[in-house]
Design a protein around this motif. Sequence first.
Motif, PDB file in Angstrom:
ATOM      1  N   UNK A   1       0.674  -1.156  -0.023  1.00 49.74           N
ATOM      2  CA  UNK A   1      -0.015  -0.097  -0.024  1.00 49.74           C
ATOM      3  C   UNK A   1       0.873   1.307   0.077  1.00 49.74           C
ATOM      4  N   UNK A   2       1.717   1.327   0.721  1.00 47.04           N
ATOM      5  CA  UNK A   2       2.725   2.527   0.872  1.00 47.04           C
ATOM      6  C   UNK A   2       3.602   2.585  -0.567  1.00 47.04           C
ATOM      7  N   UNK A   3       3.929   1.368  -1.040  1.00 45.49           N
ATOM      8  CA  UNK A   3       4.496   1.685  -2.477  1.00 45.49           C
ATOM      9  C   UNK A   3       3.620   2.309  -3.560  1.00 45.49           C
ATOM     10  N   UNK A   4       2.232   1.951  -3.487  1.00 47.14           N
ATOM     11  CA  UNK A   4       1.496   2.494  -4.494  1.00 47.14           C
ATOM     12  C   UNK A   4       1.201   3.999  -4.200  1.00 47.14           C
ATOM     13  N   UNK A   5       0.965   4.334  -3.108  1.00 51.07           N
ATOM     14  CA  UNK A   5       0.958   5.703  -2.667  1.00 51.07           C
ATOM     15  C   UNK A   5       2.311   6.613  -2.894  1.00 51.07           C
ATOM     16  N   UNK A   6       3.441   5.899  -2.806  1.00 56.34           N
ATOM     17  CA  UNK A   6       4.505   6.854  -3.190  1.00 56.34           C
ATOM     18  C   UNK A   6       4.817   6.889  -4.822  1.00 56.34           C
ATOM     19  N   UNK A   7       4.105   5.756  -5.472  1.00 60.50           N
ATOM     20  CA  UNK A   7       4.350   5.898  -7.017  1.00 60.50           C
ATOM     21  C   UNK A   7       3.263   6.700  -7.274  1.00 60.50           C
ATOM     22  N   UNK A   8       1.992   7.205  -6.731  1.00 62.44           N
ATOM     23  CA  UNK A   8       1.246   8.062  -7.138  1.00 62.44           C
ATOM     24  C   UNK A   8       1.668   9.337  -6.905  1.00 62.44           C
ATOM     25  N   UNK A   9       2.363   9.651  -5.805  1.00 59.19           N
ATOM     26  CA  UNK A   9       3.132  10.961  -5.516  1.00 59.19           C
ATOM     27  C   UNK A   9       3.929  11.267  -6.550  1.00 59.19           C
ATOM     28  N   UNK A  10       4.992  10.351  -7.134  1.00 59.86           N
ATOM     29  CA  UNK A  10       5.865  10.560  -8.013  1.00 59.86           C
ATOM     30  C   UNK A  10       5.249  10.613  -9.406  1.00 59.86           C
ATOM     31  N   UNK A  11       3.782  10.286  -9.473  1.00 57.47           N
ATOM     32  CA  UNK A  11       3.365  10.261 -11.036  1.00 57.47           C
ATOM     33  C   UNK A  11       3.780   9.068 -11.745  1.00 57.47           C
ATOM     34  N   UNK A  12       4.115   7.952 -11.028  1.00 59.01           N
ATOM     35  CA  UNK A  12       4.479   6.709 -12.004  1.00 59.01           C
ATOM     36  C   UNK A  12       3.006   6.215 -12.666  1.00 59.01           C
ATOM     37  N   UNK A  13       3.289   5.947 -13.889  1.00 57.31           N
ATOM     38  CA  UNK A  13       2.123   5.220 -14.471  1.00 57.31           C
ATOM     39  C   UNK A  13       1.476   4.112 -13.976  1.00 57.31           C
ATOM     40  N   UNK A  14       0.249   4.019 -14.072  1.00 53.04           N
ATOM     41  CA  UNK A  14      -0.947   3.232 -13.429  1.00 53.04           C
ATOM     42  C   UNK A  14      -0.371   1.547 -13.393  1.00 53.04           C
ATOM     43  N   UNK A  15       0.360   1.018 -14.649  1.00 50.65           N
ATOM     44  CA  UNK A  15       0.582  -0.228 -14.941  1.00 50.65           C
ATOM     45  C   UNK A  15       1.685  -0.425 -13.719  1.00 50.65           C
ATOM     46  N   UNK A  16       2.515   0.494 -13.464  1.00 53.21           N
ATOM     47  CA  UNK A  16       3.656   0.200 -12.513  1.00 53.21           C
ATOM     48  C   UNK A  16       3.104   0.256 -11.206  1.00 53.21           C
ATOM     49  N   UNK A  17       1.873   1.023 -10.791  1.00 53.06           N
ATOM     50  CA  UNK A  17       1.319   0.934  -9.610  1.00 53.06           C
ATOM     51  C   UNK A  17       0.533  -0.404  -9.422  1.00 53.06           C
ATOM     52  N   UNK A  18       0.130  -0.855 -10.299  1.00 53.49           N
ATOM     53  CA  UNK A  18      -0.533  -2.397 -10.356  1.00 53.49           C
ATOM     54  C   UNK A  18       0.138  -3.257  -9.946  1.00 53.49           C
ATOM     55  N   UNK A  19       1.549  -3.285 -10.560  1.00 54.99           N
ATOM     56  CA  UNK A  19       2.535  -4.470 -10.287  1.00 54.99           C
ATOM     57  C   UNK A  19       3.013  -4.205  -8.715  1.00 54.99           C
ATOM     58  N   UNK A  20       3.216  -2.814  -8.348  1.00 58.16           N
ATOM     59  CA  UNK A  20       3.310  -2.974  -6.965  1.00 58.16           C
ATOM     60  C   UNK A  20       2.428  -3.495  -5.816  1.00 58.16           C
ATOM     61  N   UNK A  21       1.136  -3.177  -6.492  1.00 54.81           N
ATOM     62  CA  UNK A  21      -0.180  -3.532  -5.512  1.00 54.81           C
ATOM     63  C   UNK A  21      -0.561  -4.954  -5.529  1.00 54.81           C
ATOM     64  N   UNK A  22      -0.026  -5.680  -6.861  1.00 54.40           N
ATOM     65  CA  UNK A  22      -0.524  -7.138  -7.091  1.00 54.40           C
ATOM     66  C   UNK A  22       0.608  -8.043  -7.014  1.00 54.40           C
ATOM     67  N   UNK A  23       1.991  -7.814  -6.828  1.00 49.92           N
ATOM     68  CA  UNK A  23       2.693  -8.670  -6.741  1.00 49.92           C
ATOM     69  C   UNK A  23       2.777  -9.861  -5.654  1.00 49.92           C
ATOM     70  N   UNK A  24       2.132  -9.536  -4.577  1.00 54.67           N
ATOM     71  CA  UNK A  24       2.015 -10.561  -3.628  1.00 54.67           C
ATOM     72  C   UNK A  24       0.557 -11.268  -3.538  1.00 54.67           C
ATOM     73  N   UNK A  25      -0.099 -10.616  -4.419  1.00 58.72           N
ATOM     74  CA  UNK A  25      -1.533 -11.295  -4.428  1.00 58.72           C
ATOM     75  C   UNK A  25      -2.303 -11.161  -3.123  1.00 58.72           C
ATOM     76  N   UNK A  26      -2.772 -12.431  -2.780  1.00 60.90           N
ATOM     77  CA  UNK A  26      -3.218 -12.690  -1.519  1.00 60.90           C
ATOM     78  C   UNK A  26      -2.701 -13.809  -0.839  1.00 60.90           C
ATOM     79  N   UNK A  27      -1.253 -13.784  -0.986  1.00 61.80           N
ATOM     80  CA  UNK A  27      -0.351 -14.889  -0.461  1.00 61.80           C
ATOM     81  C   UNK A  27      -0.278 -14.750   1.259  1.00 61.80           C
ATOM     82  N   UNK A  28       0.005 -16.102   1.590  1.00 65.62           N
ATOM     83  CA  UNK A  28      -0.090 -15.966   3.108  1.00 65.62           C
ATOM     84  C   UNK A  28       1.605 -15.524   3.599  1.00 65.62           C
ATOM     85  N   UNK A  29       1.522 -14.782   4.607  1.00 66.49           N
ATOM     86  CA  UNK A  29       2.926 -14.419   5.091  1.00 66.49           C
ATOM     87  C   UNK A  29       3.224 -15.658   6.425  1.00 66.49           C
ATOM     88  N   UNK A  30       3.814 -16.719   5.920  1.00 65.34           N
ATOM     89  CA  UNK A  30       4.118 -17.849   6.370  1.00 65.34           C
ATOM     90  C   UNK A  30       4.645 -17.588   7.613  1.00 65.34           C
TER      91      UNK A  30
END
Length: 718
Positions: free
Chosen positions: A573-602
């Motif tokens: 979530x912090x990564x997406x906010x930082x990327x938005x602040x720096x006006x990084x394109x949406x696709x890069x924001x999506x990768x930052x938000x989705x790269x862990x998906x809903x995986x378990x922090x074992x």
Amino acid sequence: MKEKKEPSSTEALMWFTDRWKTSKRMQLLLYAILGIAFYLLFIKHILPERVQIQVGMVSPETIVSPVTKIDRAATEEAKEQAAEKVDRVYTTDDRVTNQQVDKIDRFFADIRKVLSDGDLSADEKEKQVKLVLNEAISEDFQGPFYHTVAALSPDSLTDIRLKTREIVYDILKKGVRKSELKEKRESVDDKILATMIENSLDSKARIVIREIAKKSIVANEFYDEQQTEQLRDAAREAVQPIPINKGQIIVALGEVVTEDQYRKLEELGLLRKDSNFLPQVGLGLFVITILTALFFYIRRFHPNLYHNNANLLLLFSVLLLTLIGMKFIALGQNLEWNMLGYIAPVGLGTMLITLLLNIELAVVCAMILAVAASMLFNGENHLLFDFRYGLVALISGTAAAFALADVRKRGGILQAGMVAALASVFPIAALHFMLPSEGTWMVLVQSLVFGMLSGLFSAVLTIGFLPYFETAFGILSPMRLIELGNPNHPLLRKLLIETPGTYHHSIIVGNLSEAAAEAIGADGLLARVGAYYHDVGKTKRPQFFIENQLHRLNPHDKISPNLSKTIIISHTRDGVEILKQHKIPKQIQDIAAQHHGTTLIRYFYHKALQQKKDGDQVREEDYRYPGPKAQFKEAAIVGICDCVEAAVRSLARPTPSRIQNMVNKIIRDRLEDGQFNECDLTLKELEMIANSICETLQGIFHSRIEYPEEPAKGVKQG
């Protein structure tokens, strides 16, 4: 009963922003706006109304010229009048002058021999003189003249020869035309009279000089037809074309039509038996036809564009920008620059569409722009479509699109412009050679220059407008990705300085992701750059991530697993906010938000299970990332590579077999966990991704030889 919460203004704005992108009404409105713009741009370029009229008729209306065009008949008449004013050119042939002077010299030399021969009688000398005169000068002398010459003293011949020679030379050097022979021969008497005043010559000498000089005067100035024609051609070329100006009254109301006026109407193409009515209706139907074809093409072959009005707005904006540029060029087309249509920046539209959307759509739009060019530049031949400009626009625009298919640098746009420039040369030359009556070689050169300038002009405009379209529509072009992947980008510099471990991890993940994406035909550049930024949220709390601890105490040892979980999860979530602040394109924001998906922090989940007390409840869903799951292939690949890199780095001995087992296990676990359910990765592609990751990791963790320690100084070897 709970009160219904009213949405905030920000939420309402976000709802409207998302809503208009999928609204069918908005889609129809965009097509309507494009259609109206097309109509307004073309309204002045449809055919003028033609009239039924004959020579001698009284004109029922005032007819004006709808365009500016050369009046060929009047221009040709003016050229012929200018040519007739050029005087005929005559050139003096000095060889004739020299021949005549030589004849005089030879004659007197032969006469001297005859008169000096003492063995000849007077009659024999006279006969010899006659033979010499007839052969050297002329046969038209009278009988007494031969007797006069035969009676001359040999000593007087020199003066007679010189005076005769002088008179003939003076007259011939000024040039003698055939029509001037009589006048020039009569001028010999004036020359002799002047000689009498200066020199004392007897009557016999004057007679001999007079007759021989007159017979020696011949025409030596002749008509030079070639030079005369050259001067007349120059006079014709100097005549400025006589135009029939746009708005010029050809026939006034109530005026009797003359042959000249009828010829002008015919020259302008305004004569027709059948009236050409309702051209505006025809133009409207034509625009509707074009837009309907475009609508069904987009609906059938480009569903992403069909369901996203933002991309549709981008496409229409590029088309309108290109058409407006073509319209400005059309306004500058006139009598002197009638080939200016070849400079129209058609490549601007096709290059922008290729870079911002896709090449297939760019090729189809090149056809639409070619039709537009045919209509916008139809003023010269008064046809509804001038196919010359349409053909050149189609070939040039298509070549520019294909040249940009795999471009990765902005310099490639200039190269594509050069390709478009060269591509325009061939159709322009072909059309000129097939229709040689359309223009001179000068027109061909002018057309080729305009065609080549079109490609370069389009490339320069594309470079200028591309950043604005990228920013306004959030488009991630290859050039933009290259810029974002520059290590000097502020965010990457921040990542390197504040979280060096995360930075190194991101670089390796980027290399793994790019290779894996390219293995399945996905966007490797997007995957690599997305991997660079996927963990940028860790810069907020770098010390809580093990790769940045550098042998320091782990702060997670002092806090609860639940708090640790919260900190770890927040980095997406912090990564997406930082990327938005720096006006990084949406696709890069999506990768930052989705790269862990809903995986378990074992780790922290099991730690929580170990530390739970009686009565405590530890739920697995509380220790999962909030998602969303990967929505596209590149995001899923980055997620796999992120997990693989961390896992392989933890191996004590990363042998090829252990690496392969680890990679397969991670992909299998994610597959069974449903992390790929929302993206379109196939099992075959997952296998290809695994193979690519293994190959790349084996190159990174290849075995190295162990170097022996250097012996201490002073220790003897051997």
